[in-house]
Structures are given as C-alpha cells and as structure tokens.
Design a protein around this motif. Structure first.
Motif, PDB file in Angstrom:
ATOM      1  N   TYR A 135      -7.359 -11.287 -11.567  1.00  0.00           N
ATOM      2  CA  TYR A 135      -6.655 -11.939 -10.460  1.00  0.00           C
ATOM      3  C   TYR A 135      -6.651 -11.038  -9.240  1.00  0.00           C
ATOM      4  O   TYR A 135      -6.600  -9.813  -9.353  1.00  0.00           O
ATOM      5  CB  TYR A 135      -5.197 -12.230 -10.849  1.00  0.00           C
ATOM      6  N   ASP A 136      -6.636 -11.679  -8.070  1.00  0.00           N
ATOM      7  CA  ASP A 136      -6.471 -10.964  -6.809  1.00  0.00           C
ATOM      8  C   ASP A 136      -5.082 -11.259  -6.272  1.00  0.00           C
ATOM      9  O   ASP A 136      -4.566 -12.376  -6.417  1.00  0.00           O
ATOM     10  CB  ASP A 136      -7.472 -11.457  -5.751  1.00  0.00           C
ATOM     11  N   LEU A 137      -4.518 -10.268  -5.632  1.00  0.00           N
ATOM     12  CA  LEU A 137      -3.269 -10.419  -4.890  1.00  0.00           C
ATOM     13  C   LEU A 137      -3.515  -9.744  -3.545  1.00  0.00           C
ATOM     14  O   LEU A 137      -3.689  -8.522  -3.489  1.00  0.00           O
ATOM     15  CB  LEU A 137      -2.099  -9.764  -5.625  1.00  0.00           C
ATOM     16  N   ILE A 138      -3.602 -10.545  -2.490  1.00  0.00           N
ATOM     17  CA  ILE A 138      -3.917 -10.032  -1.161  1.00  0.00           C
ATOM     18  C   ILE A 138      -2.597  -9.789  -0.425  1.00  0.00           C
ATOM     19  O   ILE A 138      -1.789 -10.709  -0.262  1.00  0.00           O
ATOM     20  CB  ILE A 138      -4.787 -11.033  -0.361  1.00  0.00           C
ATOM     21  N   LEU A 139      -2.399  -8.550   0.009  1.00  0.00           N
ATOM     22  CA  LEU A 139      -1.183  -8.184   0.740  1.00  0.00           C
ATOM     23  C   LEU A 139      -1.518  -7.928   2.202  1.00  0.00           C
ATOM     24  O   LEU A 139      -2.648  -7.564   2.544  1.00  0.00           O
ATOM     25  CB  LEU A 139      -0.566  -6.923   0.126  1.00  0.00           C
ATOM     26  N   LYS A 140      -0.526  -8.088   3.065  1.00  0.00           N
ATOM     27  CA  LYS A 140      -0.700  -7.801   4.489  1.00  0.00           C
ATOM     28  C   LYS A 140      -0.884  -6.300   4.686  1.00  0.00           C
ATOM     29  O   LYS A 140      -0.359  -5.487   3.919  1.00  0.00           O
ATOM     30  CB  LYS A 140       0.510  -8.292   5.275  1.00  0.00           C
TER      31      LYS A 140
END
Length: 186
Positions: A135-140
């Motif tokens: 899974y990817d989790l894209i953060l600012k």
C-alpha cells in the motif's frame, strides 16, 4: 503435506484438513506469510525505520524479541503480518495508526499484490511462499511525524537512493518489487 510430496505447479493453495487431493491438509513445511507493507511517501521520499528492542513489537506485529534483535541494524518498511480474518486494507491502516502513530482518516491506496516463492536458507529444500499487499500512503510535504518508542529511527529516504540502503528482513526485495511496479511514478 509438504511441497516435496506434491508438485507446487499442480496444487492449489487450499489449506484445510478437508482439502481436496490438489490442496494441502496442513501448511507446507516451508510455510507461507500473508503480509502488508506500507510505503509512506512524502514528495520523492519514502519512510524507512530501524527497530528498537521493545516489547510492543510482539503486540503490534507479532514479532518476537529475538526477531526484532536480529533485524534492528538494517532499514525496514513499516509492515505486519495479517491477523487472522483481517482485511489487508485494515492492516495497512493499523500499520499507519498503531505502528507509525499517524493520524486517523488518511487515504491509503489500493494494494499492489506481490508474491515471492523461494527456498529457505534455514530449511534447505523447503519452499516458502509470501503473498504481500503493498500500500501507498501519500503525505503532504510539510507533514511532521513523530518517532514511536519502538523505533530507533525513522528516516525519509530519497526514492533514487532506496536500493543503496542496508535493509533487514529481505525488505530490499519488497522495495525493488514496489519500485518496479510503480515504474518510478506515484
């Protein structure tokens, strides 16, 4: 039955005491793992960690003290085996919220599924089967994370430099597969 007694190309992964002849009545001797890996991304960087010896690892990932100690010198991806009956997406959230202590309500990607089938060095002749949900989790870019007490460090590593790192637990294979499937694009 072990894989040595059955040709793995002719059997199905049906694990049950009542499995049909083309299935397994017990887990193959080399075992199998169902795992979730979370690629936490900020810009062009991925979050990697180094374990600290801490009793929480057994509760949050199922890893015993010996395994944590043996793997604390290399980088690891945030990951966990699935709990019995757990949905992989729920496990990805659990990794984010319980292991990394990230806030609730973040948007997790759909998984990339990766498999590995390899001979175990600790059991020559026995094959191990991994089914991984990536899974990817894209953060600012301005996101600030804290360091949970069960990690010695968490570091943001540039994607171009990921494969130059010393990994623990064969996580370099997982990183390599993720980079290949992503094609360098997020």
């Amino acid at each position: 039955m072990s894989l040595q007694k059955k040709d793995h190309n002719d059997t199905f992964l049906w694990l049950a005491p009542f499995a049909p002849p083309k299935g397994y009545t017990s887990v193959p001797a080399g075992g199998m793992c169902l795992c979730v890996f979370l690629f936490v991304v900020k810009g062009k960087k991925v979050l990697l960690g180094k374990y600290r010896e801490h009793p929480a690892w057994e509760k949050i990932t199922g890893m015993d003290e010996k395994r944590v100690k043996n793997n604390r010198h290399g980088f690891t991806l945030p990951a966990s085996h699935l709990k019995f009956g757990e949905d992989p997406k729920d496990a990805a959230r659990r990794i984010g919220e319980e292991i990394l202590m990230l806030p609730e309500g973040l948007a997790y990607s759909e998984p990339i599924v990766q498999t590995f089938f390899y001979e175990l060095s600790i059991l020559p002749g026995e094959m191990h089967y991994d089914v991984l949900f990536l899974y990817d989790l894209i953060l600012k870019e301005d996101f600030k994370n804290s360091l949970p007490p069960w990690y010695d460090s968490l570091e943001w590593i540039d994607m171009a430099d990921l494969m130059n790192r010393k990994f623990a637990r064969q996580h370099e294979d997982v990183v390599s597969a993720w980079l290949k499937k992503k094609g360098g694009i997020l």
